[in-house]
Design an enzyme around this catalytic site. Structure first.
Site, PDB file in Angstrom:
ATOM      1  N   ILE A  11      -7.408  -8.477  -5.177  1.00  8.10           N
ATOM      2  CA  ILE A  11      -8.220  -7.321  -4.775  1.00  8.10           C
ATOM      3  C   ILE A  11      -8.916  -6.670  -5.972  1.00  8.10           C
ATOM      4  CG2 ILE A  11      -6.450  -5.497  -4.879  1.00  8.10           C
ATOM      5  CD1 ILE A  11      -7.563  -4.631  -2.049  1.00  8.10           C
ATOM      6  N   VAL A  33       0.522  -5.058  -6.142  1.00  7.43           N
ATOM      7  CA  VAL A  33      -0.910  -4.779  -6.181  1.00  7.43           C
ATOM      8  C   VAL A  33      -1.195  -3.475  -6.954  1.00  7.43           C
ATOM      9  CG1 VAL A  33      -1.021  -3.629  -3.922  1.00  7.43           C
ATOM     10  CG2 VAL A  33      -3.004  -4.858  -4.780  1.00  7.43           C
ATOM     11  N   ASP A  34      -0.297  -2.522  -6.848  1.00  6.10           N
ATOM     12  CA  ASP A  34      -0.412  -1.240  -7.564  1.00  6.10           C
ATOM     13  C   ASP A  34      -0.474  -1.490  -9.081  1.00  6.10           C
ATOM     14  OD1 ASP A  34      -0.373   1.512  -7.964  1.00  6.10           O
ATOM     15  OD2 ASP A  34       1.752   1.758  -7.470  1.00  6.10           O
ATOM     16  N   GLY A 124       4.836  -6.460   0.709  1.00  2.00           N
ATOM     17  CA  GLY A 124       5.499  -6.955  -0.499  1.00  2.00           C
ATOM     18  C   GLY A 124       6.881  -6.335  -0.614  1.00  2.00           C
TER      19      GLY A 124
HETATM   20  P1  ADP Z   1       4.107  -2.722  -0.915  1.00  2.00           P
HETATM   21  O1  ADP Z   1       5.002  -1.922  -1.852  1.00  2.00           O
HETATM   22  O2  ADP Z   1       3.201  -1.839  -0.077  1.00  2.00           O
HETATM   23  O3  ADP Z   1       4.860  -3.721  -0.133  1.00  2.00           O
HETATM   24  P2  ADP Z   1       3.167  -4.783  -2.785  1.00  2.00           P
HETATM   25  O4  ADP Z   1       2.180  -4.621  -3.880  1.00  2.00           O
HETATM   26  O5  ADP Z   1       4.575  -5.102  -3.157  1.00  2.00           O
HETATM   27  O6  ADP Z   1       3.074  -3.437  -1.908  1.00  2.00           O
HETATM   28  O7  ADP Z   1       2.653  -5.900  -1.788  1.00  2.00           O
HETATM   29  C1  ADP Z   1       1.637  -5.720  -0.843  1.00  2.00           C
HETATM   30  C2  ADP Z   1       0.852  -7.012  -0.711  1.00  2.00           C
HETATM   31  O8  ADP Z   1      -0.079  -7.118  -1.786  1.00  2.00           O
HETATM   32  C3  ADP Z   1       1.706  -8.284  -0.754  1.00  2.00           C
HETATM   33  O9  ADP Z   1       1.270  -9.161   0.286  1.00  2.00           O
HETATM   34  C4  ADP Z   1       1.374  -8.870  -2.123  1.00  2.00           C
HETATM   35  O10 ADP Z   1       1.469 -10.301  -2.130  1.00  2.00           O
HETATM   36  C5  ADP Z   1      -0.065  -8.432  -2.287  1.00  2.00           C
HETATM   37  N1  ADP Z   1      -0.611  -8.420  -3.653  1.00  2.00           N
HETATM   38  C6  ADP Z   1       0.017  -8.395  -4.846  1.00  2.00           C
HETATM   39  N2  ADP Z   1      -0.881  -8.389  -5.854  1.00  2.00           N
HETATM   40  C7  ADP Z   1      -2.123  -8.400  -5.276  1.00  2.00           C
HETATM   41  C8  ADP Z   1      -3.464  -8.429  -5.766  1.00  2.00           C
HETATM   42  N3  ADP Z   1      -3.738  -8.413  -7.069  1.00  2.00           N
HETATM   43  N4  ADP Z   1      -4.480  -8.446  -4.851  1.00  2.00           N
HETATM   44  C9  ADP Z   1      -4.240  -8.446  -3.530  1.00  2.00           C
HETATM   45  N5  ADP Z   1      -2.994  -8.426  -3.012  1.00  2.00           N
HETATM   46  C10 ADP Z   1      -1.950  -8.410  -3.872  1.00  2.00           C
END
Ligand code: ADP
Length: 173
Positions: A11, A33-34, A124
């Protein structure tokens, strides 16, 4: 109604007006993703998150709500931070997950953002099964009253991509 686009990828690389962050309520960054958004976007995002915490949300951003900051060095103009439900902790995770999407689109409308990219929020670390999250996310954006023209779901892994694709195909039938 917004056009829905599915992309497999990262993203942080998306050239859209706003990308949505699956943040935690502290807004101070985290993993997944954060972490990727703060790493690639640079310190301006965290600085604005700190100002928002101090001015509006001293106890943290509630689950299902959304706020916007700069996107710093990312190609997007804004990051819209929302807090997804921790699946195992909530009695009604679906309404909170739907709220993340409608609130993020409401903030996008306030900004004037026409193209918005979402990750698979909560799927995630927060443990929401992808096959359950995909229809909730899709339904929320399809029924939202918003001026956003394109909603792009950016799915990081094959499993999430396939879950969203199944839902989109069933919507088209
Ligand atoms: P949450 O705490 O809301 O579960 P996560 O970041 O752990 O958030 O995961 C949410 C989704 O984002 C997961 O499906 C993960 O694979 C995905 N994700 C992780 N990194 C990225 C990225 N750089 N771009 C898009 N999606 C991502």
């Amino acid at each position: 109604m917004a056009q829905i686009v599915l992309v497999r990828g990262d993203i942080t690389a998306q050239e859209v007006d706003a990308i949505v962050n699956a943040a935690n309520s502290s807004l101070m960054g985290g993993g997944g993703v954060d972490g990727a958004i703060h790493r690639r976007g640079g310190p301006a995002i965290l600085e604005e998150c700190k100002r928002i915490r101090a001015a509006q949300y001293p106890d943290g951003l509630p689950t299902g709500k959304a706020v916007a900051t700069t996107a710093g060095n990312l190609p997007a103009k804004w990051v819209i931070h929302t807090v997804g439900p921790v699946y195992a902790r909530e009695s009604d995770p679906a309404s909170l997950l739907a709220s993340c999407h409608t609130e993020a689109l409401r903030v996008a409308d306030e900004l004037g953002a026409k193209t918005v990219a979402f990750p698979a929020i909560s799927t995630g670390v927060y443990g929401y099964p992808t096959g359950e999250a995909a229809p909730v996310a899709m339904e929320a954006v399809l029924t939202a009253d918003s001026a956003v023209e394109e909603v792009r779901f950016v799915l990081f892994d094959a499993d999430a991509y396939e879950a969203f694709e199944r839902v989109l195909r069933s919507e088209e039938d």
